[in-house]
Scaffold this active site. Sequence first.
Site, PDB file in Angstrom:
ATOM      1  N   CYS A  37     105.897  34.637 -44.240  1.00  0.00           N
ATOM      2  CA  CYS A  37     105.640  36.044 -43.964  1.00  0.00           C
ATOM      3  C   CYS A  37     105.587  36.886 -45.223  1.00  0.00           C
ATOM      4  CB  CYS A  37     106.709  36.585 -43.035  1.00  0.00           C
ATOM      5  SG  CYS A  37     108.353  36.324 -43.706  1.00  0.00           S
ATOM      6  N   ASP A  39     108.041  37.721 -47.075  1.00  0.00           N
ATOM      7  CA  ASP A  39     109.248  38.518 -47.273  1.00  0.00           C
ATOM      8  C   ASP A  39     110.080  37.939 -48.420  1.00  0.00           C
ATOM      9  OD1 ASP A  39     108.269  39.947 -45.242  1.00  0.00           O
ATOM     10  OD2 ASP A  39     109.751  39.354 -43.746  1.00  0.00           O
ATOM     11  N   CYS A  62     111.406  42.096 -42.753  1.00  0.00           N
ATOM     12  CA  CYS A  62     111.495  42.631 -41.396  1.00  0.00           C
ATOM     13  C   CYS A  62     112.919  43.098 -41.102  1.00  0.00           C
ATOM     14  CB  CYS A  62     111.113  41.535 -40.409  1.00  0.00           C
ATOM     15  SG  CYS A  62     112.306  40.199 -40.353  1.00  0.00           S
ATOM     16  N   CYS A 106     114.546  34.222 -40.529  1.00  0.00           N
ATOM     17  CA  CYS A 106     114.793  35.327 -41.446  1.00  0.00           C
ATOM     18  C   CYS A 106     116.220  35.249 -42.005  1.00  0.00           C
ATOM     19  CB  CYS A 106     114.577  36.662 -40.752  1.00  0.00           C
ATOM     20  SG  CYS A 106     113.057  36.708 -39.782  1.00  0.00           S
TER      21      CYS A 106
HETATM   22  S1  FES Z   1     109.642  37.836 -40.547  1.00  0.00           S
HETATM   23 FE1  FES Z   1     109.746  37.511 -42.623  1.00  0.00          FE
HETATM   24  S2  FES Z   1     111.843  37.380 -42.974  1.00  0.00           S
HETATM   25 FE2  FES Z   1     111.683  38.073 -40.964  1.00  0.00          FE
END
Ligand code: FES
Lengths: 131, 405
Positions: A37, A39, A62, A106
């Site tokens: 994602c 992140d 997120c 996550c």
């Molecule tokens: S969706 Fe990327 S860390 Fe939660």
Amino acid sequence: MSIGPYSQKVMEHFMNPRNVGEIEDASGVGEVGNPACGDMMRLYIKVEDGIITDAKFRTFGCGAAIASSSMLTEMIKGKTVEEALKITNEAVAEALDGLPPAKIHCSVMAEEAVKKAIEDYLQKQKEKTGE
Amino acid sequence: MRKIFFDHISTTPVDERVLEAMLPYFREYYGNPSSHIHEQGQYALRAVDGAREKVAGLIGATPDEVIFTSGATESNNLAIKGVASAYAHRGKHIVVSEIEHFSVLNALMPLMNRGFEVTYVRVDETGLVDPDEVRRAIRDDTILVSVMHANAEIGTIEPVEEIGKLTRERGVLFHCDAAATGGKIPIDVNRMNVDLLTLSAHNMYGPKGVGALYVRDGVRVDPLLDGGFQEKGLRAGTENVPGIVGFGKAAEIAIDEMDADAERLRHLGKALWDGLARRVEHIHFTGHPEKRLPGHVSFWVEFAEGESLLIFLNLNGVMAASGSACSSNLKAKDEEELVASHVLKAIGVPSDICTGSITFSLGKWNTREEVDYVIDIMPGIVKRLWDISPAYADYIRQQSGGQKS
Ligand code: FES
């Protein structure tokens, strides 16, 4: 207040994340990303006499990622390095009163970040004693 | 707390006049149109035919070219699979844009397992399909081209007239998914040269659970369902009479009010766009700047993740959508399903950003005041996320001449 699939605990940490920031003279820094994602989490720890005395983080991600980061810093403070290494992502998720299934990964970021930060710390220790 | 609905691309509230029109068809006129020897059946039949006329009028079709379905997903499936089955003897090649809705893209999967080939036409960074690319993709065995009228996520309106012209020249059928545009901007099936067109009632202030597929006279489509002979044998099953009546009313209202609404929404959309551009740093708008749905503003903000933005907006009473894998797939069963938006990927947004886009889509009851409120709260929300973003901290350090920690 719980929002959509997130527990009240998650929302609480999301809205008021604990220990945001950096530690100037950190003993170890761990940075991990989630390729799925995009992140990212960066964790700073301060270790004194084998005990994590301070922890700070910055996270791009997120709601679950931010809440997991915040919760993790709370969990590791005051723990020994060995104890902190044993913290699993499930433990983080549990402390947040659970995460939706698609969001479990996550919390993995949090577990990996603390492992990396401690690795970094141990590496630096070795360099010091090697000198 | 005030509530602001800026997510009209996902659905719209039912217009009061639509609801009024529907209500009698639950208890007063409850007949089945197929059983029209008696008066109850007659009422129902007349109501469905009346709605058919109105929906046909909305798109410049004749009433017998309109097939009622359960919604856009069914219409897209019926168009793709129905044409594939009816024309397989002519060829097994289909051309679609890469930013189609999942109900088009996923309807192709079972066909590919049965020997069909699909060419995905690329879009440029504004989300536009190049008609020349479509032309080049068409082969001798191509039976169908499917390109959407407008994309819900980034708002871009596609050059469907040009595409229709060239499919007509090449003798290939053209399907257009107009779920996002029906009742919002003018549609004329003849000017667009479409052979099949998908409509959805709940995206134009009608009820959920009803849609339509326009099928040009003479075009053959095999049905998805086996059963009775409703809807010219193309859609078996007792008609959703109240829903269809509501759809008809929504079409009637749209015919009268669409132009004025679109004009208003264009202004509101521009105010929102300009306001965000002025107040939010590091904002990147997605989709085409002019060729876009009225009242549709989509963007991503550097260093601010989409789902987190969405949660903060929601905490402030603002309901919006995100192309974010993180939020749109919250109900996904596992992280395998957590993929970046295929639309954002297609327009070249880096994959770590693909999870971060926001779509504001305004509707006919939104106000200028609501737009101003959203413009006002955005900088603060973004700032909160920047304050905890590692990349933003690095960026600031770089700006001030320092280096990455
Ligand atoms: S969706 Fe990327 S860390 Fe939660």
